[in-house]
Scaffold this motif. Structure first.
Motif, mmCIF file in Angstrom:
data_model
loop_
_atom_site.group_PDB
_atom_site.id
_atom_site.type_symbol
_atom_site.label_atom_id
_atom_site.label_comp_id
_atom_site.label_asym_id
_atom_site.label_seq_id
_atom_site.Cartn_x
_atom_site.Cartn_y
_atom_site.Cartn_z
ATOM 1 N N ASP A 1 11.564 1.862 2.365
ATOM 2 C CA ASP A 1 13.336 1.900 1.179
ATOM 3 C C ASP A 1 13.009 2.619 0.433
ATOM 4 O O ASP A 1 13.702 4.456 0.241
ATOM 5 N N THR A 2 12.752 2.183 -0.960
ATOM 6 C CA THR A 2 12.885 3.478 -2.299
ATOM 7 C C THR A 2 11.302 4.084 -2.548
ATOM 8 O O THR A 2 10.795 4.473 -3.153
ATOM 9 N N HIS A 3 10.144 3.733 -2.017
ATOM 10 C CA HIS A 3 8.829 3.778 -1.920
ATOM 11 C C HIS A 3 8.346 4.688 -0.508
ATOM 12 O O HIS A 3 8.639 4.401 0.423
ATOM 13 N N ILE A 4 7.396 5.446 -1.496
ATOM 14 C CA ILE A 4 6.923 6.196 0.207
ATOM 15 C C ILE A 4 5.227 5.740 -0.545
ATOM 16 O O ILE A 4 4.744 5.057 -1.628
ATOM 17 N N ASN A 5 4.498 5.602 0.481
ATOM 18 C CA ASN A 5 3.244 4.689 0.513
ATOM 19 C C ASN A 5 2.061 6.030 1.225
ATOM 20 O O ASN A 5 2.855 6.474 2.402
ATOM 21 N N ILE B 1 -6.352 14.428 11.840
ATOM 22 C CA ILE B 1 -6.184 12.862 11.314
ATOM 23 C C ILE B 1 -6.525 13.406 9.481
ATOM 24 O O ILE B 1 -7.404 14.101 9.190
ATOM 25 N N SER B 2 -5.802 12.959 9.235
ATOM 26 C CA SER B 2 -5.882 13.303 7.645
ATOM 27 C C SER B 2 -4.802 12.127 6.457
ATOM 28 O O SER B 2 -4.124 11.010 7.497
ATOM 29 N N LYS B 3 -4.627 12.165 5.573
ATOM 30 C CA LYS B 3 -3.728 11.630 4.823
ATOM 31 C C LYS B 3 -2.309 11.016 5.418
ATOM 32 O O LYS B 3 -1.694 12.360 5.215
ATOM 33 N N ILE B 4 -1.488 9.869 5.140
ATOM 34 C CA ILE B 4 -0.559 10.264 5.451
ATOM 35 C C ILE B 4 1.149 9.333 4.823
ATOM 36 O O ILE B 4 0.134 9.027 4.076
ATOM 37 N N ILE C 1 -3.964 1.305 2.711
ATOM 38 C CA ILE C 1 -2.475 1.567 1.553
ATOM 39 C C ILE C 1 -3.247 2.388 0.315
ATOM 40 O O ILE C 1 -4.032 1.810 -0.392
ATOM 41 N N LEU C 2 -3.584 3.196 0.397
ATOM 42 C CA LEU C 2 -3.735 4.137 -1.350
ATOM 43 C C LEU C 2 -3.127 3.922 -2.090
ATOM 44 O O LEU C 2 -3.689 4.270 -3.366
ATOM 45 N N ASN C 3 -1.620 3.961 -2.135
ATOM 46 C CA ASN C 3 -0.520 4.329 -3.048
ATOM 47 C C ASN C 3 0.825 4.119 -2.774
ATOM 48 O O ASN C 3 0.747 4.085 -1.466
ATOM 49 N N ALA C 4 1.350 3.244 -3.199
ATOM 50 C CA ALA C 4 2.861 3.162 -3.764
ATOM 51 C C ALA C 4 3.809 3.609 -4.447
ATOM 52 O O ALA C 4 3.981 3.671 -5.946
#
Length: 412
Positions: A402-406, A394-397, A99-102
């Motif tokens: 709920d209220t977040h994008i990951n 294949i790349s970033k996803i 997980i790079l970011n949330a």
């Protein structure tokens, strides 16, 4: 159709003398889920209602198909919910994924999509607004696509799609539970054109070859609009002949255009059927019975030879289907931690990614080996939308919780 009630095999009914064509039927596939009994469970629908206010979405979005149940699992049917409860302890990662970011978007997420150049993520929210997010920027929220009408309606953005091609990089299509199709200019944050239907619009798709945008509706209709003239081009629906099954009988949750043939596309929804359409015909030309599509659960490979279908149920969840014949290429077994598939997408030529609910899980699957290569469990209460930065590769996803994008990264 005929069925012997056994196993998971196939039977071809080729005795269609009324122009229906050869329909391929996966046998003993699980039907749709039942409606919930408790008040809390009834708020969780196949397009989930808010879990804070409990407000229903109107136009029948808060009701499940009648007299239908998912396949059996260890837990009781009444405990099934489209958005499950998040377990304690945080996300559980397995395989080469991180997980790079949330990013908190401040409202429940219904749909998301990377922009055509992959630099931003478009996030459709419960309140009818669309946030433009740059995951790499310090101030991640760039702009909001909303106007007086979307604020007044305050109904969910059910689907977001970008118009293919670099010349259309600022053109964004969005469908709404209010029955609107709006095409936005992302640069000016203005609506290029808007169309309103009496029923909810649950999905849309831009044709990659010709200037047509299609929408799937809550009443089973599919409408095609000319993007340039903004006029209705076609209405595609089931015929009135009771002996024909040549269109949807219930909500349409996914439309995917054929990547090479401008006249052909597929659709799926609550009636447990994938329909194959030729836009020059008012009714579907073929159907594949079985897959129960409850969200963004359809995709096609880049050559238009295979369909990937994800079903919201406990068995026969992930099917690879031959587009030409309708035959099942593979029926990929679910993991031990069984998650009901609500969204999926090809990830390169040999991989697919799926998002699920009931048990919240993201999976990357090797389609040749038919096994999970990486997964994240307990990433929020459920995943109902996902996209990759370079579609088909294949790349970033990006996935919602709920209220977040990951923002995720998978390596082979």
């Amino acid at each position: 159709m005929t069925s012997d009630g056994g196993g998971g095999g196939l039977r071809v009914d080729s005795s269609m003398g009324r122009g229906e064509g050869p329909y391929i039927t996966p046998l003993a596939l699980s039907p749709a889920p039942s409606s919930r009994t408790s008040s809390r469970q009834s708020q969780r629908t196949l397009v989930p209602a808010t879990r804070r206010s409990g407000r229903s979405l109107g136009s029948g979005m808060g009701s499940s198909p009648k007299n239908s149940r998912p396949s059996s699992r260890s837990s009781s049917v009444d405990s099934r919910s489209f958005l499950g409860l998040q377990e304690a302890g945080g996300p559980i990662l397995d395989g080469n994924i991180r997980i790079l970011n949330a990013i908190d978007c401040g409202n429940q997420i219904f749909s998301l999509r990377y922009t055509e150049d992959g630099s931003e993520v478009l996030v459709g929210l419960m309140d009818g607004s669309i946030k433009v997010i740059n995951p790499a920027a310090a101030n991640q929220s760039i702009s909001v696509l909303a106007n007086h009408d979307t604020i007044k309606e305050s109904l969910p953005v059910t689907c977001i799609r970008t118009k293919p091609g670099p010349e259309w990089k600022n053109t964004i299509g969005a469908s709404y539970a209010s029955g609107h199709l709006r095409v936005w200019n992302m640069e000016t944050c203005s609506v290029q054109f808007s169309i309103q239907e009496a029923e909810e619009i649950l999905c849309l798709s831009f044709n990659p070859i010709i200037n047509i945008v299609g929408v799937g509706k809550g009443n089973g209709e599919i409408k095609l609009f000319d993007h340039e003239t903004q006029k209705l081009a076609s209405i595609l629906t089931k015929s009135k002949n009771p002996n024909m099954i040549d269109g949807h009988k219930s909500k349409v949750f996914s439309i995917v255009n054929h990547p090479l043939n401008p006249q052909e596309f597929i659709s799926g929804g609550w009636d447990g059927e994938i329909h194959i359409w030729d836009a020059r015909c008012p009714h579907s030309v073929r159907r594949i019975q079985g897959p129960f599509i409850a969200g963004e659960g359809l995709d096609m490979d880049r050559k238009g030879r295979e369909i990937l279908a994800g079903s919201w149920r406990g068995q026969h969840q992930l099917l690879q289907i031959d587009y030409g014949s309708g035959a099942i290429i593979s029926d990929i077994e679910p993991d031990t931690q069984n998650s009901y598939i609500s969204c999926l997408q090809y990830l390169g030529k040999d991989h697919a990614m799926t998002g699920g609910t009931d048990i919240s899980m993201f999976r990357v699957i090797d389609l040749k080996k038919r096994k999970t290569m990486a997964s994240i469990r307990n990433l929020g209460p459920g995943i109902i939308s996902l996209d990759c930065q370079k579609r088909g590769h294949i790349s970033k996803i990006a996935v919602n919780t709920d209220t977040h994008i990951n923002i995720l990264e998978f390596t082979k």
